[in-house]
Design an enzyme around this catalytic site. Sequence first.
Site, PDB file in Angstrom:
ATOM      1  N   LYS A  63       2.673  -9.691   8.064  1.00 23.24           N
ATOM      2  CA  LYS A  63       1.692  -8.617   8.761  1.00 23.24           C
ATOM      3  C   LYS A  63       0.455  -9.121   8.467  1.00 23.24           C
ATOM      4  O   LYS A  63      -0.098  -9.376   7.152  1.00 23.24           O
ATOM      5  CB  LYS A  63       1.997  -7.266   8.160  1.00 23.24           C
ATOM      6  CG  LYS A  63       3.196  -6.443   8.512  1.00 23.24           C
ATOM      7  CD  LYS A  63       3.329  -5.013   8.452  1.00 23.24           C
ATOM      8  CE  LYS A  63       2.438  -4.717   9.226  1.00 23.24           C
ATOM      9  NZ  LYS A  63       2.518  -2.977   9.359  1.00 23.24           N
ATOM     10  N   GLU A  88       4.628   7.962  11.104  1.00 23.66           N
ATOM     11  CA  GLU A  88       4.368   6.964   9.912  1.00 23.66           C
ATOM     12  C   GLU A  88       3.569   7.794   8.924  1.00 23.66           C
ATOM     13  O   GLU A  88       2.603   8.507   9.293  1.00 23.66           O
ATOM     14  CB  GLU A  88       3.620   5.676  10.394  1.00 23.66           C
ATOM     15  CG  GLU A  88       4.546   4.655  11.167  1.00 23.66           C
ATOM     16  CD  GLU A  88       3.255   3.755  11.761  1.00 23.66           C
ATOM     17  OE1 GLU A  88       2.241   3.470  10.959  1.00 23.66           O
ATOM     18  OE2 GLU A  88       3.774   2.994  12.543  1.00 23.66           O
ATOM     19  N   GLU A  90       6.297  -6.292   4.447  1.00 17.64           N
ATOM     20  CA  GLU A  90       6.473  -7.415   5.403  1.00 17.64           C
ATOM     21  C   GLU A  90       5.442  -8.385   4.965  1.00 17.64           C
ATOM     22  O   GLU A  90       4.281  -8.194   5.296  1.00 17.64           O
ATOM     23  CB  GLU A  90       6.508  -6.652   6.624  1.00 17.64           C
ATOM     24  CG  GLU A  90       7.569  -5.691   6.841  1.00 17.64           C
ATOM     25  CD  GLU A  90       7.249  -4.812   7.894  1.00 17.64           C
ATOM     26  OE1 GLU A  90       7.247  -5.292   9.068  1.00 17.64           O
ATOM     27  OE2 GLU A  90       7.069  -3.342   7.951  1.00 17.64           O
ATOM     28  N   GLU A 107      -1.672  -4.038   3.956  1.00 19.03           N
ATOM     29  CA  GLU A 107      -0.616  -4.170   5.136  1.00 19.03           C
ATOM     30  C   GLU A 107       0.677  -4.819   4.705  1.00 19.03           C
ATOM     31  O   GLU A 107       1.713  -4.528   5.233  1.00 19.03           O
ATOM     32  CB  GLU A 107      -1.462  -5.134   6.354  1.00 19.03           C
ATOM     33  CG  GLU A 107      -2.469  -4.147   7.008  1.00 19.03           C
ATOM     34  CD  GLU A 107      -2.107  -2.879   7.785  1.00 19.03           C
ATOM     35  OE1 GLU A 107      -0.892  -2.854   8.315  1.00 19.03           O
ATOM     36  OE2 GLU A 107      -2.768  -1.817   7.548  1.00 19.03           O
TER      37      GLU A 107
END
Length: 392
Positions: free
Chosen positions: A318, A261, A315, A324
């Site tokens: 999250k 990541e 997203e 985030e």
Amino acid sequence: MIHVFLLFSLCFSDYGLILGVTSLGINYGQVGNNLPPPDKVLDLLTALKLKKARIYDTNPQVLTTFANSNIELIVTVENQMLPVVMDPQQALQWVSTHIKPYFPATKITGIAVGNEIFTDDDTSLLGYLVPAIVSIHGALVQLGLDKYIQVSTPNSLAVLEVSYPPSAGSFKGEVSGVMSQFLQFLSSTGSPFWINAYPYFAYKDSPNKISLDYALFNKNPGMVDPYTKLHYDNMLYAQVDAVVYAMSRLGYGGIEVRVSETGWPSKGDSNEVGATVQNAAVYNRNLLRRQMSNEGTPLRPNMRLEVYLFALFNEDMKPGPTSERNYGLFQPDGTMAYNVGLSALATSSSTSSASISLTSSATKASKVEYQSLVYCMFLYLLTFQGFMRRQH
């Protein structure tokens, strides 16, 4: 209709030139209630020419949809499953249920056993990690799949006690025992060490000490490791090499490091310094340019560094700070969160006077742009024609 829009937006944007970058993958997270279905995601990955993706579970809908797509997938054993799959029989059952029915039609190439276990708040999980990894690998051996599927676990950079300078890299003392067992497994199976490395975090925590250009891969003086005299012009490569040195200190110097990541958020809370659309675009643009060159790190210049971008989508479910939920290259509706701009001949960031040269030749770039445009126009017309037929 989303697939028509995706193809159109990709083909008339700069994304169409992520061509043949074999060391580049992307993290396909699914912690959202408004994400497109897997078949539309597959359309997007295909249009992006991406050949590698990582998911954080073994979602059967994703595994079924990605069959015969030639996209290499890393799947995940969720953290809470570690106490279960440490039992060899349970691991065999897990692989028989979650992997075997889909392979080889779905090109599963890796299993991530947990995520960031060495630094997880639930410290009890650490004792299950290596037995779970060994059991999952043993199940693959038993089913004849170990030649095709690697087993490892992604680690947070916080597993390091020291990361600067890179040659001083060392693991935290409290995890060194389990880490040695884990590295022994990687060494014996030829599996990679996966690291989740985010220069953004280092910059956010010390914006007055760390150069933004150094964190973003922009032109900058960089730093020279005082012990090895190796020159680093970006933080990500320094972080990766710190991991290599840390492994060497435990006697394992030959293990490949891959970045499972990395990314930069396009939005953050007021105290999340540097989380902007501009910085996210520059970081990912520069990283992609490096990937197109198949670069290695200063310590391992001839070993192409494999990198998985985080993430494909923003997203919305999250937890945690605003950042985030804002790492995605795309919004859930298929629109770009920002334009990475790969096909531009040159661009510059207002945060730096550095000019970013994206191609070595204007002629070469123009040719590739033209070919890409023709290809995308063809795809778009075919898709649009099919869509119109379905309307009637």
